[in-house]
Design an enzyme around this catalytic site. Sequence first.
Site, PDB file in Angstrom:
ATOM      1  N   ASP A  23       0.850  -1.161   0.031  1.00 43.59           N
ATOM      2  CA  ASP A  23      -0.169  -0.004  -0.096  1.00 43.59           C
ATOM      3  C   ASP A  23       0.922   1.425   0.144  1.00 43.59           C
ATOM      4  OD1 ASP A  23      -2.144  -1.901   0.519  1.00 43.59           O
ATOM      5  OD2 ASP A  23      -1.847  -1.588   2.781  1.00 43.59           O
TER       6      ASP A  23
ATOM      7  N   GLU B 171     -11.480  -0.427  -4.004  1.00 41.49           N
ATOM      8  CA  GLU B 171     -11.033   0.124  -2.591  1.00 41.49           C
ATOM      9  C   GLU B 171      -9.839   1.122  -2.991  1.00 41.49           C
ATOM     10  OE1 GLU B 171      -9.178  -2.840  -0.067  1.00 41.49           O
ATOM     11  OE2 GLU B 171      -8.405  -4.089  -2.039  1.00 41.49           O
TER      12      GLU B 171
END
Length: 449
Positions: A17, A203
């Site tokens: 991420d 997402e």
Amino acid sequence: MSALAQNPIIKGIYSADPTARVFDGKLYVYPSHDIISPVEPERKWFCMADYHVYTTADMCKYQDLGVILDQKDVPWGNPESYSMWAPDCIEKDGKYYFFFPANVKDGRGFGVGVAVADKPEGPFVAREKNIEGISGIDPCVIKGYDGKYYIYWGGGGLMCAQIKDDFSALDESVPSQEVKFGDRTFTRVGVDVAASLPEGFKEGPFAFTRNGKYYLTYPWVRGKAGDPGPDGKPLDNHTETLAYAMSDSPYGPFEFKGLIMKESPTGCWTNHHSIVEYKGQWYLFYHHNDYSPEFDKNRSVCCDSLFFNADGTIREVIPTRRGVGITKATAQIHIDRYTSIEGAAIDYIDVSTPFEGWKTIFANNGDKVTYNSVDFGKGVKKLTFGIIKSNGAKLSVYADGKKIAAIDMVPSEVRLEQTVKMTAKISGIHHISVELESGDAEIDWISFK
């Protein structure tokens, strides 16, 4: 701890991420940190307890500046939830604001909090309370063309809301609505910026501005394995792509434009990313499970160059092993992170210790790997091979087609280093190739001196 800009760019710990930001002429990468659960090691799920930050000045060498925030240091968070997922960091008026999700201590679900520091590397101190109204994950904050700040987040959709200048709360103008979820009814704040986008799981929003436009980028599962893709061909797997849309407003409506990166060819379930401009070039930071082939919840950060078309749309990024940056000839050049390959094979040195990396296997005459953009400076005199094993192999090394070195390797079944003198002078930046002339060998790295 440091790593070279050969994908993955972070070695030694698992990272995912990544949010890349530029502060004071240096690039910083804020990833999440995958670990095996210390309380439920048998649980095959995401587990994250803290955040590190990495920095680079040349896109080639990344330095780990250490832990900047731990789940134990979040007053409003559950100190044993292991859910410190995708973060972001921005600068405002000389302060650095680190946005992160965590499970709330009292109640259910996720909140988004803010930690503040005087430097990009911290130390960061988490505020006592999370941002009221946000129940979700993966925050991203941008400054709009109107001078106002907007926060995007995921979890049950992709949401956007204006946030106050001190980042303590959402602006009073933010709309809200009552939403039912199972047996619960709750207040949902913000604007659903995914309302105009194609169906499929979404997402991890990452938003940015460029040339008067707002870009909304996000991981997207566009269908099941075997379903027809946009080109009519069946999808390889049921994993996340990276997709994007564009708008004239931070709230949208956003017009879907296409993919930034296709599904993982090896089936890694997730991808998560950021996009940043640094020294005139745009880059895509993302993750993949290169160092954890058997468990795709342990990921590693990668980086590749990103380019725009004249109309502002984004060209598809094809993930590479080589990564970006100009590698110094005196560094250990892991040719298994190749630019191109002909015949040779790549495998883990030891699959039980994946952070040891990969090896290049030369087995047939003519096997060849090419590694682009090596800086020889004013010149080098010697070349060292990090050999894993060799059966009397003879290898030649070329710089842009010119032969600059050759080696007759000592037969060996154990690791060794062997150094030879250069056969030609070389300086400046060149693409190098290593080619097998005879025998066979397994090579870890090469380095010029």
